[in-house]
Design an enzyme around this catalytic site. Structure first.
Site, PDB file in Angstrom:
ATOM      1  N   GLU B  49       0.819  -1.212   0.000  1.00  0.00           N
ATOM      2  CA  GLU B  49       0.000   0.000   0.000  1.00  0.00           C
ATOM      3  C   GLU B  49       0.853   1.261   0.000  1.00  0.00           C
ATOM      4  OE1 GLU B  49      -0.465  -2.595   1.926  1.00  0.00           O
ATOM      5  OE2 GLU B  49      -2.549  -3.257   1.756  1.00  0.00           O
ATOM      6  N   PHE B 111     -11.333  -7.734  14.024  1.00  0.00           N
ATOM      7  CA  PHE B 111     -10.233  -8.137  13.149  1.00  0.00           C
ATOM      8  C   PHE B 111      -9.918  -7.045  12.117  1.00  0.00           C
ATOM      9  CE2 PHE B 111      -8.751 -10.382   9.252  1.00  0.00           C
ATOM     10  CZ  PHE B 111      -7.510 -10.727   9.745  1.00  0.00           C
ATOM     11  N   GLN B 112      -8.668  -6.674  12.026  1.00  0.00           N
ATOM     12  CA  GLN B 112      -8.187  -5.649  11.094  1.00  0.00           C
ATOM     13  C   GLN B 112      -8.859  -4.294  11.293  1.00  0.00           C
ATOM     14  OE1 GLN B 112      -8.052  -7.389   7.094  1.00  0.00           O
ATOM     15  NE2 GLN B 112      -5.963  -8.035   7.600  1.00  0.00           N
ATOM     16  N   LYS B 161     -17.432  -1.472   5.858  1.00  0.00           N
ATOM     17  CA  LYS B 161     -17.880  -2.448   4.862  1.00  0.00           C
ATOM     18  C   LYS B 161     -19.402  -2.450   4.703  1.00  0.00           C
ATOM     19  CE  LYS B 161     -16.959  -7.175   3.413  1.00  0.00           C
ATOM     20  NZ  LYS B 161     -16.258  -8.423   3.728  1.00  0.00           N
ATOM     21  N   MET B 475      24.088   9.499   2.858  1.00  0.00           N
ATOM     22  CA  MET B 475      23.910  10.782   3.516  1.00  0.00           C
ATOM     23  C   MET B 475      24.166  10.687   5.016  1.00  0.00           C
ATOM     24  SD  MET B 475      23.441  13.891   3.139  1.00  0.00           S
ATOM     25  CE  MET B 475      22.546  14.545   1.736  1.00  0.00           C
TER      26      MET B 475
HETATM   27  C1  LIG Z   1      12.156   6.158   5.514  1.00  0.00           C
HETATM   28  C2  LIG Z   1      13.436   6.826   5.906  1.00  0.00           C
HETATM   29  N1  LIG Z   1      14.236   6.252   6.827  1.00  0.00           N
HETATM   30  C3  LIG Z   1      15.392   6.859   7.193  1.00  0.00           C
HETATM   31  C4  LIG Z   1      15.759   8.056   6.631  1.00  0.00           C
HETATM   32  C5  LIG Z   1      17.047   8.730   7.058  1.00  0.00           C
HETATM   33  N2  LIG Z   1      17.973   8.824   5.929  1.00  0.00           N
HETATM   34  C6  LIG Z   1      18.110   9.957   5.208  1.00  0.00           C
HETATM   35  S1  LIG Z   1      19.180   9.790   3.940  1.00  0.00           S
HETATM   36  C7  LIG Z   1      19.506   8.197   4.343  1.00  0.00           C
HETATM   37  C8  LIG Z   1      20.468   7.375   3.537  1.00  0.00           C
HETATM   38  C9  LIG Z   1      19.947   7.068   2.205  1.00  0.00           C
HETATM   39  O1  LIG Z   1      20.762   6.115   1.613  1.00  0.00           O
HETATM   40  P1  LIG Z   1      20.675   5.787   0.069  1.00  0.00           P
HETATM   41  O2  LIG Z   1      19.257   5.640  -0.336  1.00  0.00           O
HETATM   42  O3  LIG Z   1      21.563   4.660  -0.228  1.00  0.00           O
HETATM   43  O4  LIG Z   1      21.169   7.117  -0.616  1.00  0.00           O
HETATM   44  P2  LIG Z   1      22.619   7.831  -0.597  1.00  0.00           P
HETATM   45  O5  LIG Z   1      22.575   8.830   0.514  1.00  0.00           O
HETATM   46  O6  LIG Z   1      23.652   6.784  -0.381  1.00  0.00           O
HETATM   47  O7  LIG Z   1      22.683   8.479  -1.924  1.00  0.00           O
HETATM   48  C10 LIG Z   1      18.792   7.819   5.474  1.00  0.00           C
HETATM   49  C11 LIG Z   1      18.876   6.491   6.125  1.00  0.00           C
HETATM   50  C12 LIG Z   1      14.879   8.615   5.693  1.00  0.00           C
HETATM   51  N3  LIG Z   1      15.127   9.803   5.119  1.00  0.00           N
HETATM   52  N4  LIG Z   1      13.745   7.984   5.338  1.00  0.00           N
END
Ligand SMILES: Cc1ncc(C[n+]2csc(CCOP(=O)(O)OP(=O)(O)O)c2C)c(N)n1
Lengths: 176, 562
Positions: B49, B111-112, B161, B475
């Site tokens: 979803e 349920f759900q 529902k 990042m």
């Molecule tokens: C759902 C979610 N969980 C955690 C984060 C925190 N976060 C921000 S950037 C990042 C790293 C992203 O890694 P990647 O997709 O490999 O991209 P890169 O920075 O290596 O280009 C994280 C964990 C987020 N923004 N969103």
């Protein structure tokens, strides 16, 4: 001196907000949730339908600083259910609250308690061997004072409705 | 005619011009799925979803239409939460329809059952729990109106529902019949006087900057922005989600501002004496230290949402209205006025651009992520729709893409949702079948919602997915390098990463791996020419950092260049 002290704006202030909303099951969560989410403390909240059954008036007393208030009012105005919102000034509105107070009343204290009730035009709604239940209506100050005066006897329980308020219709010209 | 609630839902969707919905069935939404069966309304079955919701979001951002997502109660509904919050933060019009347990079972932990109405209050523009089949028509009229107008946003409609199964006389409700709705999408404030004031400010300004945000995309204000910039020789900077409103190659463009914005955009804002914010909300990723943000400038804020004015920064002049209308009004007033370009100011900006260009160290042996993005941009000549995940790759995509058109850069700005990448690319591609859609993602983001590869493969949605695979949550790793003495706590993905080429092939996609710089261009060119969905796993420099950067709460003076 005294006058300037009265006019001084404290950092945190209480505001009474009167909000007209569409009346439906979730509306209170929408409105109340907004205040908590935006960091505003709700002191009291009361809601009831108006002369129209599809419109509810919510009265909320909040504490916060003026800048945040402005932001919260704008956010609140934006809620889809909000028809109208006003921040009521204390001296330009009727503000009332009802409190029901259950106080310990041993025999020797009874007349003292009844005397206090008289002064505040509080109704005695129940009396037991050792306790009295009073109902009192007024603004917050009035209710706080009776609570203060009754506490030495031992207050068992309090139920307060929270503030309801309406802006005055009449206008009093300023005295000069 | 008497119809069931479920039939009414489908008819209403068609009545409001919906030609495509995304979703995932389950127990409490089965009547609606049954009504869909013979309806002719196209439904895209996602594999989660959240994927369905991001796809509806990507569809909405790329087309400007309202996206629709359908899910069942309980876990189906809660799986929408991240998608709704993502859309809410970036003001994307969505309608989410969820099944709910029957009215008599509500509140019994049946349920759900999940209180999705309560859960989504803070992350939707508005939401409903419809307990009476006779209210459906009115509810949908309101919901579409609210989602689409003013500052758009997601609206959720929760339908038990038994309400879907009940029947009633059906006729769609005209917009005007909505009882008691005081909601004003575009407060009809007069802004004529404010425009006069703005003209005076513009005439007096020596160092003006135009700062455009997502509102400019939503209100289709690109042409107005363009004309204004031309007429006044106004330098233009933008937020992350406003990339493309003003062409990034234009000499007047300063590109993105903020934490990872260009140094020259941030210098210009810092030095400006007049900052005109157009549909931007002063996110902390843009402002850094509020007290010093544009501290010498008079700030003018144009926005459709009165609650945005003064929320973060105090403003000197505010204009509430649809940005497009405001700009049209302003341009009409400016017609008679001659403006001399502020040559000294433009010279200063040119100097900054020369002094602080966007650069990175090239390499002949290792693929540089920035270079991949430049190559994508060159190959597609800025005509592709780009969607991204969140992280370094998102910032590089923002900085190094040649942004030419609005609605061509689709990214989760406000919420910063990893996993937005693939499903939003699918949604954008379905909305714009004639466009090339390229999803730029990281190895981390790709693995959130990679189940949607099945959706892309099954419907043959020809999105091109480029993974800038650095083996890290890049990042976060960069922040650990800078602020946590290189303690790479739980950010190393490489050893646990699957073989993305095999994974993609397993899902039925074409897939390629590139490991050498000279392979990048030919592989991308070949992949972009393929008729179906493709995954390209680019093994890039592992510890590359995004520059420039202003650390949290800093100002342009704190910029770290390399
Ligand atoms: C759902 C979610 N969980 C955690 C984060 C925190 N976060 C921000 S950037 C990042 C790293 C992203 O890694 P990647 O997709 O490999 O991209 P890169 O920075 O290596 O280009 C994280 C964990 C987020 N923004 N969103």
């Amino acid at each position: 001196m005294a006058i300037t002290a009265l006019n001084q704006e404290p950092e945190l202030k209480q505001y009474t907000l009167s909000i007209l909303v569409r009346n439906h099951a979730g509306v209170l969560s929408h409105v109340a949730g907004l205040f908590t989410r935006r960091g505003y403390n709700i002191e009291s909240i009361s809601a009831g339908i108006t002369e129209r059954s599809d419109i509810t008036r919510i009265t909320i007393v909040v504490t916060g600083d003026h800048k945040i208030l402005e932001q919260v009012l704008k956010q609140c105005q934006k809620l889809v259910d909000v028809i109208k919102i006003a921040s009521l000034k204390y001296n330009e509105s009727v503000t009332r609250e009802l409190a029901i107070i259950s106080v310990n009343a041993r025999h020797e204290n009874r007349s003292k308690i009844i005397e206090i009730a008289d002064v505040f035009s509080a109704n005695i709604v129940d009396m037991a061997e050792d306790a009295i239940i009073l109902e009192v209506v007024g603004n917050a100050r009035r209710i706080n004072s009776i609570i203060q005066l009754l506490s030495p006897f031992g207050i068992e329980d309090i139920a307060r409705t929270g503030v309801v308020a309406l802006a005055y219709r009449s206008q009093i010209p300023p005295i000069n | 005619m008497r119809k069931t609630g479920a039939e009414i839902v489908v008819e209403l969707l068609q009545h409001y011009g919906v030609d495509l919905v995304f979703g995932y069935p389950g127990g409490t939404i089965m009547p609606v799925y049954d009504a869909l069966y013979h309806s002719g309304l196209r439904h895209i079955l996602a594999r989660h979803e959240q994927g369905a919701c991001h796809a509806a979001d990507g569809y909405a951002r790329a087309t400007g239409k309202t996206g629709v997502v359908i899910a069942t109660s309980g876990p189906g509904a809660t799986n929408l939460v991240t998608g709704l919050a993502t859309a809410y933060m970036d003001s994307v019009p969505l309608i989410a329809i969820t099944g709910q347990v029957p009215t008599f079972a509500i509140g019994t932990d049946s349920f759900q059952e999940a209180d999705i109405y309560g859960i989504t209050i803070p992350i939707t523009k508005y939401n409903y729990l419809v307990k009476d089949v006779a209210k459906l028509a009115e509810t949908f009229a309101e919901a579409f109106y609210i989602a689409r107008t003013g500052r758009p946003g997601p609206v959720l409609i929760d339908i038990p529902k038994d309400v879907q199964l009940a029947s009633t006389e059906y006729a769609p409700v005209a917009q005007a019949d909505i009882p008691l709705l005081k909601y004003t999408p575009e407060p009809q404030y007069e802004f004529d006087a404010q425009l006069d004031e703005l003209v005076l400010l513009l005439r007096a300004a020596k160092r003006p900057v135009l700062f455009v945000g997502g509102g400019a995309v939503i209100s289709n204000a690109s042409v107005g922005i363009h004309r204004l910039a031309r007429k006044l020789s106004l330098p233009v900077t933008n937020t992350l989600i406003a990339n493309g409103v003003f062409p990034s190659q234009d000499p007047l463009s300063l590109g993105m501002a903020g934490m990872h914005g260009t140094r020259y955009a941030n210098e210009a804002i810092f030095a400006s004496d007049l900052l005109i914010a157009a549909g931007a909300r002063f996110d902390d990723r843009v402002t850094g230290k509020i007290a010093e943000f544009a501290q010498r400038a008079k700030i003018v804020h144009i926005d459709i949402d009165p609650a945005e004015v003064g929320k973060v920064v105090p403003v000197d002049l505010s204009i509430i209205g649809n940005l497009k209308d405001v700009l049209d009004g302003l341009l009409a007033k400016l017609e008679a006025v001659d403006f001399e370009p502020q040559t000294k100011w433009l010279g200063q900006i040119k100097e900054w651009k020369e002094k602080y260009p966007l650069t990175y160290t090239q390499s002949a042996s290792i693929i540089k992520p920035q270079c991949v993005i430049q190559t994508i941009s060159e190959l597609t000549q800025g005509e592709a729709i780009i969607t991204t995940g969140v992280g370094q790759h998102q910032m590089w995509a923002s900085l190094y893409c040649d942004h030419r058109h609005p609605k061509h850069f689709i990214t989760s700005g406000g919420l910063g949702t990893m996993g937005f990448c693939v499903p939003s690319g699918i949604g954008a591609q379905l909305g714009c079948p004639d466009k090339l859609v390229v999803t730029i993602t990281g190895d981390g983001s790709f693995q959130m919602n990679l189940q949607e590869l099945a959706t892309a493969a099954y419907y043959n949605i020809p999105v091109k997915i480029v993974i800038l695979n650095n083996g890290y949550l890049g990042m976060v790793r960069q922040w650990q390098e800078m602020f946590f003495e290189r303690r790479y706590s739980e950010t190393h993905l490489e050893d646990g990463n699957p073989d993305f080429v095999m994974v993609a092939k397993g899902f039925g996609l074409e897939a390629f791996r590139v490991t050498r710089p000279e392979e990048v261009r030919p592989t991308l060119a070949m992949a972009f020419a393929l008729p179906g969905p493709v995954v390209i796993d680019c093994r890039v420099e592992k510890e590359e950092n995004v520059w420039p950067m202003i650390p949290t709460g800093g100002t342009v003076k704190d910029t770290i260049e390399h």
